[in-house]
Design a protein around this motif. Structure first.
Motif, short mmCIF file in Angstrom:
data_model
loop_
_atom_site.label_atom_id
_atom_site.label_comp_id
_atom_site.label_asym_id
_atom_site.label_seq_id
_atom_site.Cartn_x
_atom_site.Cartn_y
_atom_site.Cartn_z
N ASP A 118 0.83 -1.21 0.00
CA ASP A 118 0.00 0.00 0.00
C ASP A 118 0.86 1.26 0.00
N ILE A 119 2.01 1.20 0.64
CA ILE A 119 2.92 2.35 0.62
C ILE A 119 3.35 2.63 -0.82
N TRP A 120 3.77 1.59 -1.52
CA TRP A 120 4.23 1.75 -2.89
C TRP A 120 3.10 2.22 -3.82
N ILE A 121 1.91 1.62 -3.65
CA ILE A 121 0.77 2.00 -4.50
C ILE A 121 0.36 3.44 -4.24
N THR A 122 0.31 3.84 -2.97
CA THR A 122 -0.06 5.21 -2.63
C THR A 122 0.96 6.20 -3.17
N ARG A 123 2.25 5.85 -3.09
CA ARG A 123 3.29 6.73 -3.61
C ARG A 123 3.17 6.89 -5.13
N GLN A 124 2.93 5.78 -5.81
CA GLN A 124 2.80 5.84 -7.27
C GLN A 124 1.58 6.67 -7.66
N ALA A 125 0.47 6.49 -6.93
CA ALA A 125 -0.74 7.26 -7.25
C ALA A 125 -0.51 8.75 -6.99
N TRP A 126 0.19 9.09 -5.90
CA TRP A 126 0.46 10.48 -5.60
C TRP A 126 1.34 11.11 -6.68
N LEU A 127 2.37 10.36 -7.10
CA LEU A 127 3.26 10.89 -8.15
C LEU A 127 2.51 11.07 -9.46
#
Length: 88
Positions: free
Chosen positions: A57-66
């Motif tokens: 979820d950290i990685w997915i959230t970071r990718q979505a934010w970027l």
């Protein structure tokens, strides 16, 4: 780190800490021969899947934010000026 990514990271750290605590309880229950060991093993397996998802979820959230906000880039102080800018 953006707030949404930070929130996901804090959530993941808490879940991982609880999972590791649960694993220690399983180990102690097993060594003590307690009846609680088997249910705790099952719940630890489930917690491991939840902890894995929390890390993803950290990685997915970071990718979505970027993707939504773009990469914030600023030249560092060590960046060289362009040769044309120096001549002017």
């Amino acid at each position: 780190m953006p707030d949404t990514v930070r929130t996901a990271a804090v959530r993941a750290v808490i879940i991982i800490a609880l999972t590791l605590t649960q694993v220690v309880v399983v180990l102690l229950c097993t060594l003590a021969g307690s009846w609680l060991a088997f249910p705790m093993v099952l719940s630890s397996v489930a917690s491991t899947f939840v902890a894995t998802w929390a890390v993803l979820d950290i990685w997915i959230t970071r990718q979505a934010w970027l993707q939504r906000n773009g990469v914030v880039s600023a030249p560092s102080s060590a960046a060289r000026r362009r040769p044309l800018a120096r001549r002017r």
